[in-house]
Design a protein around this motif. Sequence first.
Motif, PDB file in Angstrom:
ATOM      1  N   ARG A 206       0.829  -1.210   0.000  1.00 25.77           N
ATOM      2  CA  ARG A 206       0.000   0.000   0.000  1.00 25.77           C
ATOM      3  C   ARG A 206       0.862   1.258   0.000  1.00 25.77           C
ATOM      4  N   ARG A 209       2.416   1.642  -3.459  1.00 30.16           N
ATOM      5  CA  ARG A 209       1.405   2.078  -4.422  1.00 30.16           C
ATOM      6  C   ARG A 209       1.072   3.558  -4.252  1.00 30.16           C
ATOM      7  N   SER A 210       1.040   4.023  -3.005  1.00 29.03           N
ATOM      8  CA  SER A 210       0.704   5.433  -2.760  1.00 29.03           C
ATOM      9  C   SER A 210       1.741   6.366  -3.374  1.00 29.03           C
ATOM     10  N   LYS A 211       2.949   5.866  -3.581  1.00 27.92           N
ATOM     11  CA  LYS A 211       4.017   6.678  -4.166  1.00 27.92           C
ATOM     12  C   LYS A 211       4.136   6.501  -5.680  1.00 27.92           C
ATOM     13  N   GLU A 213       1.460   4.744  -7.930  1.00 32.38           N
ATOM     14  CA  GLU A 213       0.256   4.570  -8.741  1.00 32.38           C
ATOM     15  C   GLU A 213      -0.507   5.892  -8.888  1.00 32.38           C
ATOM     16  N   ASP A 215      -3.689   6.035  -9.388  1.00 29.86           N
ATOM     17  CA  ASP A 215      -4.845   5.763  -8.535  1.00 29.86           C
ATOM     18  C   ASP A 215      -4.558   4.471  -7.772  1.00 29.86           C
ATOM     19  N   PRO A 216      -4.098   4.576  -6.537  1.00 29.29           N
ATOM     20  CA  PRO A 216      -3.747   3.376  -5.762  1.00 29.29           C
ATOM     21  C   PRO A 216      -4.875   2.363  -5.629  1.00 29.29           C
ATOM     22  N   LYS A 217      -6.138   2.819  -5.787  1.00 29.02           N
ATOM     23  CA  LYS A 217      -7.264   1.893  -5.665  1.00 29.02           C
ATOM     24  C   LYS A 217      -7.416   1.021  -6.903  1.00 29.02           C
ATOM     25  N   PRO A 219      -4.615  -0.119  -9.128  1.00 29.89           N
ATOM     26  CA  PRO A 219      -3.188  -0.146  -9.473  1.00 29.89           C
ATOM     27  C   PRO A 219      -2.931  -0.746 -10.851  1.00 29.89           C
TER      28      PRO A 219
END
Length: 235
Positions: A206, A209-211, A213, A215-217, A219
């Motif tokens: 997570r 992905r936050s760094k 993506e 949209d992290p939701k 990916p």
Amino acid sequence: MNYPLLVVESEQETRLILVDYFQQEGYDVLSAETGIEMREHLDRQDFDVVLLDAQLLSGDSLMITRELRSRSDMGIILLNGREDNIDKIIGLEMGADDYIAKPFELRELLVRVKNLMWRVSRSREHAPLTQHVDCQQIQFGDWFFDIQRRSLSQHGEPIKLTKAEYELLVALASNPHQVLTREAILNMISHRVDTPNDRTIDVLIRRLRSKMECDPKTPQIIVTIHGEGYMFAGT
């Protein structure tokens, strides 16, 4: 069976005691008094575990610890003549796997070495899962990942990664389009992460992905394969 062990210790008496003891226990032991001698041994062969004097006369033990961790997955146990929590924390942050204060019981040290060798061996058993990228520079989309330099950038802008996030990205990017289970990933980074478990991997995924993506939701780079694990789909 050989158990390659390297003792790096400034004190001659302690060095000789350690070499003699571990040889009697069946280990293939070499020793070094300085960082220079240590590097000469490392250039000639691989070791499973290094016992490193945290107070080398040259005063570069912590930098040596960082160097060892950057070049190998070998186990590192720091031997320190001082019972100092700050020294311990810094040593572990630099990449050491374990820390023991002098004077120590040889049998306790033996148990620690055995346990660490088992962990290193278990990690290496999963090496076939990791097809290490021949090129240490990976480009995917707008991203550029330089493994050797430990740098990740997008459009030339650097993205800061923690040590655990970096190791996770190396594990994933070295196996593009392959599903890696949480257990497999854990074995690649577990001896560098405190109290690791499946939850550890999910949290790191997570964070990464936050760094990375848009949209992290949803990916697109690090994809979840439900019921199996994760896959790097960036390349």
